[in-house]
Design an enzyme around this catalytic site. Structure first.
Site, PDB file in Angstrom:
ATOM      1  N   PRO A 142      -1.877  -7.349  -3.269  1.00 14.25           N
ATOM      2  CA  PRO A 142      -2.590  -8.480  -3.867  1.00 14.25           C
ATOM      3  C   PRO A 142      -2.121  -9.835  -3.339  1.00 14.25           C
ATOM      4  O   PRO A 142      -2.918 -10.765  -3.205  1.00 14.25           O
ATOM      5  CB  PRO A 142      -2.318  -8.336  -5.369  1.00 14.25           C
ATOM      6  CG  PRO A 142      -1.213  -7.350  -5.508  1.00 14.25           C
ATOM      7  CD  PRO A 142      -1.148  -6.531  -4.260  1.00 14.25           C
ATOM      8  N   ASP A 177      -1.442  -6.266  10.725  1.00  6.75           N
ATOM      9  CA  ASP A 177      -0.142  -5.624  10.618  1.00  6.75           C
ATOM     10  C   ASP A 177       0.866  -6.702  10.968  1.00  6.75           C
ATOM     11  O   ASP A 177       0.740  -7.367  12.001  1.00  6.75           O
ATOM     12  CB  ASP A 177      -0.027  -4.419  11.548  1.00  6.75           C
ATOM     13  CG  ASP A 177       1.164  -3.531  11.161  1.00  6.75           C
ATOM     14  OD1 ASP A 177       1.340  -3.271   9.959  1.00  6.75           O
ATOM     15  OD2 ASP A 177       1.906  -3.100  12.056  1.00  6.75           O
TER      16      ASP A 177
END
Lengths: 211, 211
Positions: free
Chosen positions: A12, A75
């Site tokens: 989140p 990433d």
């Protein structure tokens, strides 16, 4: 019409950070940025790539294929000179798969406890990938160079922010406001670089094929 | 007369391994191999070098300077391709300074759990240094290449032996007899390469300066 973009993450804090950056770079009007918790579950790609770019593309491809939405994935991680560039692609699981941010950063500090100041260089790296349902792929990689602190400082951000101090600053990235961090961060830079491609992809998907 | 050689280690398993190898390479007659627990305490060198050779030399220099004995030290470790060559010089403290061999090897296995078989290459590396009281220095480095297993196997050896399988063998080095391991190991090779220099140094120190 509403444009939908999938951010292939369940974190989140990362979702909030990317929403903030992309809203500025792509434009927030009619832009619906959803995360993996907002779409039907699918078999997510394992992050087995040897590089950040490999992993970002693996995640974005799986997300686009399974949802039919333009998908963005990143990433990111910390590369530490004295650790041979690691934690690198293993940043999220450095202390073990079941451990958390605090365990990860404390392990890094412990591992480099005897490393002198002139060998404590490190960088945050982010590879951001966009894959559209028609198979168009973009990947960009950006970094933020700095040094490892001796102790954690600050409560902002997430991950290794409390132990990373960018060159030219006396604060860790966890001691910066979200806007300050976005302005210089590896992730901010990567997603701003990707934003024009995302805007173009959303334009294409908005008008639909053949129109 | 008895020839004395100091092995700058407090690790009883390493001391036993080195005694075994050096007795064969240097000759055990009148050879008294002592460890750090057998000499008066002194301020040991911190292992802050960036390489195995740096650390072996740091330890041997401090030991020779403070005891007046010819001193041998090694720095050994596991380098894992998928970990950017780490744990490397941090092998003994990989899971943290207060952790043990089992914690270290379990952390490595956990970190590379998703790394596929074709990227699980690793090597044991040993740098062995000899420093004499008159300041002569020798350092050699040897390695044993192999792969990481998926789970620990075997009870022999120490350190990362249970998760390291040399190329050309189906056993880990923890499943080998001490003699089998000595014959191929990084540490066996390094100390055998150093043995002629140790024999020469002991000859010199036995006859004494000016004789």
């Amino acid at each position: 019409m509403t444009r939908r973009l999938l951010l292939a993450t369940r974190n989140p804090k990362k979702l909030a950070e990317l929403r903030r950056i992309l809203a500025a770079g792509v434009g927030s009007a009619d832009l619906d940025i959803v995360g993996l918790d907002d779409v039907p579950p699918y078999q997510e790609a394992p992050e087995t790539g040897a590089t950040f770019a490999d992993n970002a593309l693996l995640k974005a491809r799986a997300a686009a294929r399974h949802t039919g939405l333009p998908a963005v994935a990143d990433d990111s991680g910390l590369t530490v000179d004295a650790l041979g560039g690691m934690p690198g692609v293993l940043s999220a699981r450095w202390a073990g798969r079941s451990r958390d941010d605090d365990a990860n950063l404390r392990l890094v500090l412990d591992q480099v406890a005897d490393v002198p100041d002139d060998r404590r260089g490190a960088a945050f790296v982010c590879a951001a990938a966009l894959v559209t349902p028609d198979g168009t792929e973009q990947v960009v990689e950006e970094r933020l160079a700095g040094v490892l602190t001796r102790n954690p400082r600050g409560t902002g951000g997430f991950g290794y922010d409390p132990i990373f101090q960018p060159h030219g600053d006396t604060r860790t990235t966890a001691e910066m406001s979200p806007a300050e961090k976005d302005a210089i961060s590896h992730r901010g830079r990567a997603f701003r670089a990707l934003a024009p491609h995302i805007a173009a992809a959303l334009q294409d998907s908005g008008t639909g094929p053949g129109c």
